[in-house]
Scaffold this motif. Sequence first.
Motif, short mmCIF file in Angstrom:
data_model
loop_
_atom_site.label_atom_id
_atom_site.label_comp_id
_atom_site.label_asym_id
_atom_site.label_seq_id
_atom_site.Cartn_x
_atom_site.Cartn_y
_atom_site.Cartn_z
N SER A 115 -31.83 -0.42 0.37
CA SER A 115 -33.16 -1.05 0.37
C SER A 115 -33.66 -1.09 1.81
O SER A 115 -32.89 -0.96 2.76
N VAL A 145 -32.02 1.09 -6.66
CA VAL A 145 -32.13 0.05 -5.63
C VAL A 145 -33.32 -0.86 -5.95
O VAL A 145 -34.40 -0.38 -6.27
N HIS A 147 -35.73 -3.46 -4.15
CA HIS A 147 -36.13 -3.94 -2.82
C HIS A 147 -36.46 -5.43 -2.87
O HIS A 147 -36.94 -5.92 -3.88
N ASP A 292 -28.23 -4.73 -3.12
CA ASP A 292 -29.38 -3.87 -3.42
C ASP A 292 -29.48 -3.48 -4.89
O ASP A 292 -30.47 -2.87 -5.30
#
Lengths: 383, 383
Positions: A115, A145, A147, A292
């Motif tokens: 991230s 992933v 964020h 993540d």
Amino acid sequence: MLQDQTFLRAPGPTPVPDRVKHAMNEPMIGHRSPSFAQLFADTSERLKPIFGTTQPVYTLTASGTAALEAAVTNTVPKGEKVIVVVAGAFGDRFANICEHNGYPTHRLEVEWGRSVSPEDLKNTLQEHPDAKAVLLTYNETSTGVMHPIGELSEKVHQYSEALVLVDGVSCIGGVPGNMDHWNLDVLVTGSQKAMMLPPGLSFVSLSKRAEAKLTDGNPSFYLNLKAYQKQLENSMTPYTPAVSLIQGVKEVSEMMKEETLDHVFERHHLMKDMTRAGIKALGLPLLTSEEDASPTVTSVKETAEFKPDELRSLLSKQFGLTLAGGQKELKGKIFRIGHMGYCSPVDILTTLSMIEMGLKQLGVEIELGKGVKAAQEVYVQNV
Amino acid sequence: MLQDQTFLRAPGPTPVPDRVKHAMNEPMIGHRSPSFAQLFADTSERLKPIFGTTQPVYTLTASGTAALEAAVTNTVPKGEKVIVVVAGAFGDRFANICEHNGYPTHRLEVEWGRSVSPEDLKNTLQEHPDAKAVLLTYNETSTGVMHPIGELSEKVHQYSEALVLVDGVSCIGGVPGNMDHWNLDVLVTGSQKAMMLPPGLSFVSLSKRAEAKLTDGNPSFYLNLKAYQKQLENSMTPYTPAVSLIQGVKEVSEMMKEETLDHVFERHHLMKDMTRAGIKALGLPLLTSEEDASPTVTSVKETAEFKPDELRSLLSKQFGLTLAGGQKELKGKIFRIGHMGYCSPVDILTTLSMIEMGLKQLGVEIELGKGVKAAQEVYVQNV
């Protein structure tokens, strides 16, 4: 095994519940009829808590890509600079959309599988004080992933006047939208991922600040959100909408309401934890860190013992199981397990068990049942 | 009468056959899977005879309006002049799309309810020798006029180098596409009219000459046909397509093949003739002449004795019958009967019988059964 049995565990499209199919099989109705207006007023309202907003949510008859293009072209004047966080294929697409539309585009490149750090974003904002928007991918489908959108949005608002535009295509409906809470200016999603519908619709909501940027003169006629805004006041769409899919929106939102959104989000977290525990127990490497990791899709890396695409091919032929492969720079190097939308903890056990049998047949040294057991343990500890 | 019985006789969306619903209820499949590629290669091929072309037919996940925007923005360079024949609300929309995209647009205005004369088009072409495209509406949904596209296209090619772009949204699937035979450069249609599907897809095909105009730099990312062209070579779409609707395309094209396209077209002509005979027998005025009459939608004018919107409202409440009203300058002045797609001669009799009962209740002096009888006579003379 059973000729027509299939297990769709790609990160979108995802399986459509029977209830939703039934709803979409309702008799067709005219899109200028009072029945449609009633339906559309209802579904537009039902989308708000999923987005975490009190602002209107617009429904476009188009894929997520179109809604992402609408997000930027409707709120950022032509020629203004934008910053795009690119940490995978969909960040790359968001940047391509901007470049195609002639925006000077700064790509903040992040290693695929990680991230973006709020600190890096802060530095980029300071290097590009003239940026009018920051484009983020909530959940990068190509890597798995998620964020830290809340933190990232905070940084943007702290260090600039730029709008925060968020691609939530592969997670909204499975994780909190939090649009108002996080001060997101545009949030976009599609129908075919955690929203449990077939592809064909996308949804976009604008903050009051972003709304104020709308003009009649947006580059595209079809994607001009001003027209959607005007028509939503009459509970209509400017152009013929995908009526049957909208009949489906009502049903999925009802299902989410019955389950409660909180439980939907917990279920997605649990499925992520189960998947990761199972994969780790089998000794396979995960692409992303715990921190993540996405609640909707998990990426597993190749090892010296197996090629992900061979595993996928075997599982597809033998069980009708669809897993996704890697995209672009991860092509051939990972496989991805989708666990979003109409997917349960039991489905995760089934998926892991098929993966185990596939690996075994490919000669990978694993203990059958070990991944399933680890996932079961996560389940019983969490209910 | 029967609580949930409905008769959808609007000129789109139209009823969806059960067979097509079943096909759309098939398990969801990934849009990057070999199963999808196989399906999409098949449906893309099946669309060609419906368009009357050997050229590729592109499938967009979007309404017809988007495909019309794609038609012009992909083939006419920005800033070049276009001529748009405006003979109703959809000609007007085609012109709006051009104006919105910054094309100098000459509107050839035609009285609503009439077709454009090839002679008038010729004169306009001579007055605007710099026009790079002529935009035509094959079937003007708002009036029920079918333009003589073959003749018009011939005139364009005879007097200019302009491309011929045709909006076939409310008729393709019910009348011959004839794209190659008539030298049309772009032909567009949507899923929800004579194609018997729910709304959500549109289809567009380009002549070789139009294809040569494609560039990577088209104004919109989502509507850039170059991307669709490239992906169709792999039997894929550039962005997530509406998979369930494409599963439906296969089924509707199969139904048309079983019926034979010739019979499909004859059925639409017959339904038009029956509808018009029935309305005339009741003494109601038709909006269009015999020559201009559309095989897919018939407009009936108000008289001193009834208001079309009152009739529509009564029929909707009492029988669940949906007829369309007038649009823009015809608002309140006509009602429109859709007779396309999944609609049979018997459905026309049912529709006429409900209209008769509605008129009677509104105090219009008609003889019950007279319209139905006239339509029956047309039927028995034509089988």
